[in-house]
Design a protein around this motif. Structure first.
Motif, PDB file in Angstrom:
ATOM      1  N   ILE A  97       0.852  -1.189   0.158  1.00  0.00           N
ATOM      2  CA  ILE A  97       0.091   0.131   0.118  1.00  0.00           C
ATOM      3  C   ILE A  97       0.811   1.317  -0.077  1.00  0.00           C
ATOM      4  O   ILE A  97       0.601   2.221  -0.701  1.00  0.00           O
ATOM      5  N   ILE A  98       1.895   1.171   1.006  1.00  0.00           N
ATOM      6  CA  ILE A  98       2.631   2.486   0.880  1.00  0.00           C
ATOM      7  C   ILE A  98       3.561   2.830  -0.227  1.00  0.00           C
ATOM      8  O   ILE A  98       3.509   3.718  -0.765  1.00  0.00           O
ATOM      9  N   VAL A 104       2.617   6.811  -7.166  1.00  0.00           N
ATOM     10  CA  VAL A 104       1.729   7.670  -7.795  1.00  0.00           C
ATOM     11  C   VAL A 104       2.058   8.821  -7.672  1.00  0.00           C
ATOM     12  O   VAL A 104       2.073   9.619  -8.369  1.00  0.00           O
ATOM     13  N   ILE A 105       2.221   9.267  -6.445  1.00  0.00           N
ATOM     14  CA  ILE A 105       2.739  10.697  -6.051  1.00  0.00           C
ATOM     15  C   ILE A 105       4.010  11.067  -6.768  1.00  0.00           C
ATOM     16  O   ILE A 105       3.811  12.186  -7.361  1.00  0.00           O
ATOM     17  N   VAL A 106       4.778  10.294  -6.646  1.00  0.00           N
ATOM     18  CA  VAL A 106       6.149  10.600  -7.226  1.00  0.00           C
ATOM     19  C   VAL A 106       6.196  10.791  -8.654  1.00  0.00           C
ATOM     20  O   VAL A 106       6.628  11.688  -9.311  1.00  0.00           O
ATOM     21  N   GLY A 168       6.589   9.815  -0.450  1.00  0.00           N
ATOM     22  CA  GLY A 168       6.399  10.520  -1.851  1.00  0.00           C
ATOM     23  C   GLY A 168       6.415  12.143  -1.973  1.00  0.00           C
ATOM     24  O   GLY A 168       6.650  12.503  -3.268  1.00  0.00           O
ATOM     25  N   ALA A 169       6.385  12.803  -0.992  1.00  0.00           N
ATOM     26  CA  ALA A 169       6.460  14.323  -1.311  1.00  0.00           C
ATOM     27  C   ALA A 169       7.605  14.805  -0.856  1.00  0.00           C
ATOM     28  O   ALA A 169       7.722  15.927  -0.923  1.00  0.00           O
ATOM     29  N   GLY A 170       8.744  14.120  -1.052  1.00  0.00           N
ATOM     30  CA  GLY A 170       9.917  14.444  -0.814  1.00  0.00           C
ATOM     31  C   GLY A 170      10.485  15.582  -2.086  1.00  0.00           C
ATOM     32  O   GLY A 170       9.710  15.742  -3.059  1.00  0.00           O
TER      33      GLY A 170
END
Length: 298
Positions: A97-98, A104-106, A168-170
């Motif tokens: 899941i993680i 997807v975010i990256v 993912g938000a890095g």
């Protein structure tokens, strides 16, 4: 018979036979090169073979059998113990899941940022790229405290969403620059044609530009998958109060206790963790190689 029909052969038998390639003779240099490559390959894959062998042995047999890779008795129960008793079933689901959410975010964020950096000129663009490059060298440990505080203030600590956003938000500068380099080399006629068809900026990006960047996307997926799947520090800090959300990397510590280490169970858990990595790389390795080859040519 028309001229067009005369030029096209009516059957495969009419085609000219292709010349056979001559096999190169086995010179001494070629034999030595082949032997060296085979030796290096065996040396490289030996740790993986040893790990697979250790996962089927008893803990006492792992270090007492020397270089013997074949177990005396195949202990398949090591995998069952790792999957059920050590909780790897839940760790595996959490990691999937993680990792999927982080990918997807990256991909979306890096592709959008790379598209802007690669296709548009704006004031401060070089300064922005310079800041990106500086943050690329910052270790994760230096940013874990502010990231944890921000996630806590958002109420996402000890949740799957919090770990996904943390991974993912890095910065992900390498992914952004890969997309920027690819989009910079695409012809402007693609955007002009989409604009004539009535497509806006976002439609042009998602329906024209992003599908063309599939080799880069495959590379970003592999890099993000490896980073998120093997991440340890951030998931550990984000799930301290909720061990049920821990990932496979953290779950490996369940085989270590004050009374010793369960080496066979740890080896079985490591094999379980490596199988998805191998599968993803086998599926996307061709696109990964193509993107690297394209980057070298440019």
């Amino acid at each position: 018979m028309t001229l067009t029909e005369a030029r096209v052969p009516t059957s495969r038998s009419a085609e000219a036979p292709r010349p056979r390639r001559r096999r190169r003779p086995w010179s001494v240099r070629r034999i030595v090169t082949l032997v060296l490559l085979v030796g290096m390959t065996l040396l490289w894959i030996y740790p993986f073979i040893w790990l697979l062998s250790a996962s089927l042995k008893q803990s006492s047999e792992i270090f007492g059998s020397g270089l013997n890779l074949i177990p005396e008795t195949f202990h398949w129960e090591n995998y069952a113990r790792a999957w059920t008793e050590a909780g790897f079933a839940q760790y595996f689901v959490n990691t999937v899941i993680i990792t999927a959410g982080a990918i997807v975010i990256v991909v979306v964020r890096s592709a959008l940022a790379g598209y802007v950096l690669g296709r548009y000129s704006f004031p401060g663009k070089k300064i922005l790229i310079g800041i990106f490059l500086v943050t690329f060298f910052l270790p994760e440990g230096y940013t874990i405290i502010p990231v944890t505080q921000l996630t806590d203030q958002l109420g996402l600590l000890n949740t799957h969403a919090g770990v996904i956003l943390g991974l993912g938000a890095g910065g992900h500068i390498a992914s952004t620059l890969l997309y920027a380099g690819f989009f910079r080399g695409l012809p402007k006629e693609l955007e002009e044609s989409a604009k004539l068809d009535g497509a806006g900026a976002f439609r042009t990006f998602f329906q024209v530009m992003l599908p063309l960047s599939w080799p880069i996307t495959a590379t970003v997926i592999i890099l993000t998958f490896l980073a998120a799947w093997n991440a340890y520090l951030l998931p550990l800090v984000f799930t301290l109060s909720n061990p049920e959300l821990q990932t496979l990397a953290i779950g490996m510590t369940s085989f270590v206790s004050d009374y010793g280490q369960d080496w066979s169970g740890m080896a079985a858990g490591a094999v379980i963790s490596l199988v998805p990595v191998v599968i993803v790389f086998v599926i996307l390795q061709k696109k990964f190689v193509d993107s690297i080859a394209g980057a070298v040519k440019q």
